[in-house]
Motif scaffolding. Structure first.
Motif, PDB file in Angstrom:
ATOM      1  N   ARG A 262       0.791  -1.224   0.000  1.00 11.25           N
ATOM      2  CA  ARG A 262       0.000   0.000   0.000  1.00 11.25           C
ATOM      3  C   ARG A 262       0.828   1.280   0.000  1.00 11.25           C
ATOM      4  O   ARG A 262       0.643   2.167   0.859  1.00 11.25           O
ATOM      5  CB  ARG A 262      -0.978   0.004   1.167  1.00 11.25           C
ATOM      6  N   PRO A 263       1.778   1.433  -0.946  1.00 17.10           N
ATOM      7  CA  PRO A 263       2.431   2.739  -1.067  1.00 17.10           C
ATOM      8  C   PRO A 263       1.386   3.790  -1.451  1.00 17.10           C
ATOM      9  O   PRO A 263       0.329   3.458  -2.003  1.00 17.10           O
ATOM     10  CB  PRO A 263       3.447   2.520  -2.196  1.00 17.10           C
ATOM     11  N   PRO A 264       1.628   5.052  -1.162  1.00 17.18           N
ATOM     12  CA  PRO A 264       0.617   6.078  -1.437  1.00 17.18           C
ATOM     13  C   PRO A 264       0.274   6.222  -2.916  1.00 17.18           C
ATOM     14  O   PRO A 264      -0.836   6.661  -3.255  1.00 17.18           O
ATOM     15  CB  PRO A 264       1.245   7.357  -0.895  1.00 17.18           C
ATOM     16  N   PHE A 265       1.191   5.830  -3.781  1.00 18.93           N
ATOM     17  CA  PHE A 265       0.970   5.957  -5.219  1.00 18.93           C
ATOM     18  C   PHE A 265       1.878   4.988  -5.942  1.00 18.93           C
ATOM     19  O   PHE A 265       2.994   4.717  -5.507  1.00 18.93           O
ATOM     20  CB  PHE A 265       1.277   7.388  -5.686  1.00 18.93           C
ATOM     21  N   ALA A 266       1.400   4.428  -7.038  1.00 17.95           N
ATOM     22  CA  ALA A 266       2.233   3.569  -7.885  1.00 17.95           C
ATOM     23  C   ALA A 266       1.613   3.495  -9.272  1.00 17.95           C
ATOM     24  O   ALA A 266       0.403   3.691  -9.444  1.00 17.95           O
ATOM     25  CB  ALA A 266       2.365   2.165  -7.299  1.00 17.95           C
ATOM     26  N   ILE A 267       2.452   3.215 -10.240  1.00 20.62           N
ATOM     27  CA  ILE A 267       2.024   2.953 -11.609  1.00 20.62           C
ATOM     28  C   ILE A 267       2.662   1.641 -12.029  1.00 20.62           C
ATOM     29  O   ILE A 267       3.839   1.394 -11.740  1.00 20.62           O
ATOM     30  CB  ILE A 267       2.460   4.064 -12.578  1.00 20.62           C
ATOM     31  N   THR A 268       1.890   0.785 -12.677  1.00 19.24           N
ATOM     32  CA  THR A 268       2.435  -0.443 -13.243  1.00 19.24           C
ATOM     33  C   THR A 268       1.922  -0.588 -14.673  1.00 19.24           C
ATOM     34  O   THR A 268       0.994   0.109 -15.086  1.00 19.24           O
ATOM     35  CB  THR A 268       2.014  -1.681 -12.431  1.00 19.24           C
TER      36      THR A 268
END
Length: 284
Positions: A262-268
């Motif tokens: 649960r990082p505050p934001f991510a893109i995959t």
């Protein structure tokens, strides 16, 4: 590899797939494929630009990069890092001139470990969700890279024959945690004729930076997979009589790490829709 050799692999792939994969797309160069994706094409990248390295994408806030870097180092089978870009950079030395925000055929945007968007490109509205400073891009090896070698060795690829994405499953095996990052192993599955399992193992085993040899052959229940007909990602691919399911570690493990940490934001990348680089698989 010469252009003639590359076309030879393409011909092998088309014959082995029964022609289900679009012949023209299989002849695209990586640059052509990226241009099509930039223009809005969204398709799985299995079978495209055979012989070239494909990569999973993971983008996290800079203050999470060290944890994800350590997670990858502790779990090299599912997360072999090919490149870590400088904070704030969206380019890759594996494909000079490419833009990691636009040149994949599909993305997923995550906020606090929850999937919130699946855009065709990552532009300012998506980046505004970050609520943070600079981001760091990781490129992780992908098993699509060794598929041309499997075909050339006579190993059929049923998902290509059926015009489908590869089947991917979340297992009951936990990866080694690192700092704040934890998650379960994801595997991709390809049915392989029993007599060709050793060949598939040997061919893929030569490519450690593309997940290497299979992590399991046979009974999916040993990985906690209850039903091969219901993959967590991708498309179901039937296992025919005389074949056995073969499972490789999968870069979608990074998505599971995002969900678990649960990082505050991510893109995959969207599963099965990879970044196609300019590097030949033989270079890595």
């Amino acid at each position: 590899m010469s252009e003639a050799e590359n076309l030879g692999i393409t011909a092998v792939a088309v014959r082995a797939s029964g022609g289900a994969v679009d012949r023209e797309r299989m002849r695209w160069t990586p640059a052509r494929a990226r241009a099509e994706f930039r223009a809005g094409l969204s398709v799985p990248t299995a079978g495209l630009a055979p012989g070239y390295v494909q990569a999973n994408l993971l983008v996290v806030p800079a203050d999470w990069a060290a944890d994800f870097r350590l997670f990858a180092a502790r779990n090299p089978r599912p997360c072999p890092v090919l490149e870590e870009a400088a904070p704030g950079a969206w380019h890759s030395r594996l494909a000079p001139g490419a833009d990691l925000r636009t040149d994949l055929p599909g993305y997923q945007v995550w906020v606090d470990g929850e999937l919130v968007d699946e855009p065709d490109s990552v532009t300012e509205p998506e980046l505004a969700r970050a609520r943070t400073g600079e981001l760091v891009c990781f490129l992780i090896g992908c098993s699509f890279t060794f598929e041309a070698a499997l075909l050339a060795a006579g190993v059929p690829l049923r998902h290509l024959e059926q015009g489908r994405n590869v089947a991917m499953y979340v297992t009951d095996r936990w990866c080694r945690p690192a700092g704040r990052v934890r998650g379960r192993l994801v595997v991709s599955m390809r049915p392989v004729p029993v007599g060709l399992v050793a060949t598939a193992r040997a061919v893929s085993g030569r490519m450690a930076r593309m997940h290497g040899a299979p992590v399991h052959v046979g009974d999916p229940a040993e990985l906690g997979i209850a039903d091969l007909g219901r993959p967590d990602y991708g498309d179901a691919v039937a296992v025919a009589p005389g074949e056995v399911p073969v499972f490789w570690a999968c870069g979608v493990t990074a998505q599971q790490a995002v969900i678990g940490s649960r990082p505050p934001f991510a893109i995959t990348h969207a599963p099965g829709r990879m970044f196609i680089t300019d590097r030949r698989e033989s270079e890595l």
